[in-house]
Motif scaffolding. Structure first.
Motif, PDB file in Angstrom:
ATOM      1  N   PHE A 116       0.836  -1.200   0.000  1.00 48.84           N
ATOM      2  CA  PHE A 116       0.000   0.000   0.000  1.00 48.84           C
ATOM      3  C   PHE A 116       0.870   1.249   0.000  1.00 48.84           C
ATOM      4  O   PHE A 116       1.945   1.275   0.608  1.00 48.84           O
ATOM      5  N   ALA A 117       0.388   2.308  -0.666  1.00 49.44           N
ATOM      6  CA  ALA A 117       1.088   3.584  -0.738  1.00 49.44           C
ATOM      7  C   ALA A 117       0.137   4.705  -0.336  1.00 49.44           C
ATOM      8  O   ALA A 117      -1.079   4.613  -0.527  1.00 49.44           O
ATOM      9  N   CYS A 118       0.706   5.763   0.187  1.00 47.03           N
ATOM     10  CA  CYS A 118      -0.081   6.935   0.565  1.00 47.03           C
ATOM     11  C   CYS A 118      -0.356   7.766  -0.683  1.00 47.03           C
ATOM     12  O   CYS A 118       0.582   8.213  -1.346  1.00 47.03           O
ATOM     13  N   PRO A 119      -1.620   8.003  -1.031  1.00 47.40           N
ATOM     14  CA  PRO A 119      -1.920   8.793  -2.230  1.00 47.40           C
ATOM     15  C   PRO A 119      -1.641  10.287  -2.040  1.00 47.40           C
ATOM     16  O   PRO A 119      -1.538  11.024  -3.012  1.00 47.40           O
ATOM     17  N   ARG A 120      -1.512  10.730  -0.796  1.00 47.44           N
ATOM     18  CA  ARG A 120      -1.243  12.136  -0.542  1.00 47.44           C
ATOM     19  C   ARG A 120       0.238  12.481  -0.656  1.00 47.44           C
ATOM     20  O   ARG A 120       0.597  13.586  -1.038  1.00 47.44           O
ATOM     21  N   ASN A 121       1.105  11.523  -0.334  1.00 47.98           N
ATOM     22  CA  ASN A 121       2.540  11.764  -0.407  1.00 47.98           C
ATOM     23  C   ASN A 121       3.247  10.432  -0.637  1.00 47.98           C
ATOM     24  O   ASN A 121       3.363   9.627   0.282  1.00 47.98           O
ATOM     25  N   PRO A 122       3.749  10.188  -1.866  1.00 49.42           N
ATOM     26  CA  PRO A 122       4.378   8.907  -2.154  1.00 49.42           C
ATOM     27  C   PRO A 122       5.680   8.676  -1.388  1.00 49.42           C
ATOM     28  O   PRO A 122       6.190   7.559  -1.373  1.00 49.42           O
ATOM     29  N   ALA A 123       6.213   9.716  -0.733  1.00 48.58           N
ATOM     30  CA  ALA A 123       7.427   9.543   0.068  1.00 48.58           C
ATOM     31  C   ALA A 123       7.114   8.952   1.444  1.00 48.58           C
ATOM     32  O   ALA A 123       8.025   8.524   2.156  1.00 48.58           O
ATOM     33  N   HIS A 124       5.839   8.928   1.836  1.00 45.59           N
ATOM     34  CA  HIS A 124       5.479   8.321   3.116  1.00 45.59           C
ATOM     35  C   HIS A 124       5.776   6.820   3.060  1.00 45.59           C
ATOM     36  O   HIS A 124       5.680   6.207   2.001  1.00 45.59           O
ATOM     37  N   PRO A 125       6.101   6.210   4.199  1.00 44.76           N
ATOM     38  CA  PRO A 125       6.437   4.775   4.203  1.00 44.76           C
ATOM     39  C   PRO A 125       5.281   3.918   3.691  1.00 44.76           C
ATOM     40  O   PRO A 125       4.116   4.174   3.997  1.00 44.76           O
ATOM     41  N   HIS A 126       5.631   2.922   2.910  1.00 37.85           N
ATOM     42  CA  HIS A 126       4.640   1.960   2.432  1.00 37.85           C
ATOM     43  C   HIS A 126       4.271   1.010   3.562  1.00 37.85           C
ATOM     44  O   HIS A 126       5.020   0.837   4.516  1.00 37.85           O
ATOM     45  N   ARG A 127       3.117   0.402   3.450  1.00 39.14           N
ATOM     46  CA  ARG A 127       2.701  -0.645   4.390  1.00 39.14           C
ATOM     47  C   ARG A 127       2.317  -1.873   3.588  1.00 39.14           C
ATOM     48  O   ARG A 127       2.131  -1.789   2.362  1.00 39.14           O
ATOM     49  N   PHE A 128       2.190  -2.993   4.257  1.00 37.32           N
ATOM     50  CA  PHE A 128       1.841  -4.218   3.552  1.00 37.32           C
ATOM     51  C   PHE A 128       0.991  -5.119   4.396  1.00 37.32           C
ATOM     52  O   PHE A 128       0.901  -4.977   5.617  1.00 37.32           O
ATOM     53  N   SER A 129       0.315  -6.030   3.730  1.00 38.36           N
ATOM     54  CA  SER A 129      -0.399  -7.101   4.416  1.00 38.36           C
ATOM     55  C   SER A 129      -0.147  -8.380   3.644  1.00 38.36           C
ATOM     56  O   SER A 129       0.084  -8.359   2.430  1.00 38.36           O
TER      57      SER A 129
END
Length: 195
Positions: free
Chosen positions: A180-193
């Motif tokens: 998963f990626a943050c649509p507001r800021n792609p530099a924010h850390p990704h998360r996963f499941s």
């Protein structure tokens, strides 16, 4: 090999018009691109799963610093290159930080045991996936699935061929890794499941 250099694969038409059966789902429609990686000999400038990455010689290779059971020794471990995707080959791939048009995905080859541990393990349905930096809802960026389709349905088999797991990548207990990626800021850390 660039996307235009290899045979494309076609997902057959859906057997049902899901939106006519469940009109409430129409508001959740999003574009998706199914990738069908196959064994090949890609170069560093190609989109691919596995294989060599376009990586600056002066940049350190990404490492995993979480302690691992069964690792070959103590200390950080180099991450494995899972995928390299260029925007030119993947329609609708969101731009990365500073407008980057290349997505590189790495993963640790060992189960993590430590403060960061595994990602959310959701088997019963969707759970919230919020950005740790801004708390906003994150968008699904990429799913790495063990198989290209379920054994119960043949409707997802590409019309051109048939192997269920051409890459040999196995996620968890033959499941999928959702990034998963943050649509507001792609530099924010990704998360996963892992499902």
């Amino acid at each position: 090999m660039h996307a235009g250099d290899r045979p494309s694969r076609t997902t057959p038409p859906r057997p049902l018009d899901v939106e006519s059966l469940f009109p409430g789902l129409a508001a959740h429609r999003r574009a998706a691109t199914r990738l069908h990686p196959r064994p090949a000999a890609p170069g560093v400038h190609d989109s691919h799963v596995g294989g060599p990455l376009l990586w600056p010689a002066d940049d350190p290779w990404p490492i995993c610093t979480v302690p691992h059971r069964g690792a070959p020794g103590p200390g950080p471990l180099p991450l494995l290159a899972l995928a390299q995707l260029h925007a030119r080959d993947v329609p609708d791939l969101p731009a990365g930080p500073d407008g980057c048009d290349l997505l590189q995905v790495f993963w640790c080859p060992f189960d993590a045991h430590g403060p960061t541990g595994h990602g959310m393990y959701v088997l019963t349905g969707p759970g919230p996936m919020d950005c740790d930096a801004c708390t906003g809802a994150m968008d699904l960026l990429l799913t790495v699935a063990t198989d290209e389709w379920d054994t119960d349905s043949r409707s997802w088999i590409p019309q051109e061929d048939g192997p269920r797991n051409p890459t040999g990548v196995v996620v968890g207990n033959h499941g999928r890794l959702n990034i998963f990626a943050c649509p507001r800021n792609p530099a924010h850390p990704h998360r996963f499941s892992i499902q």
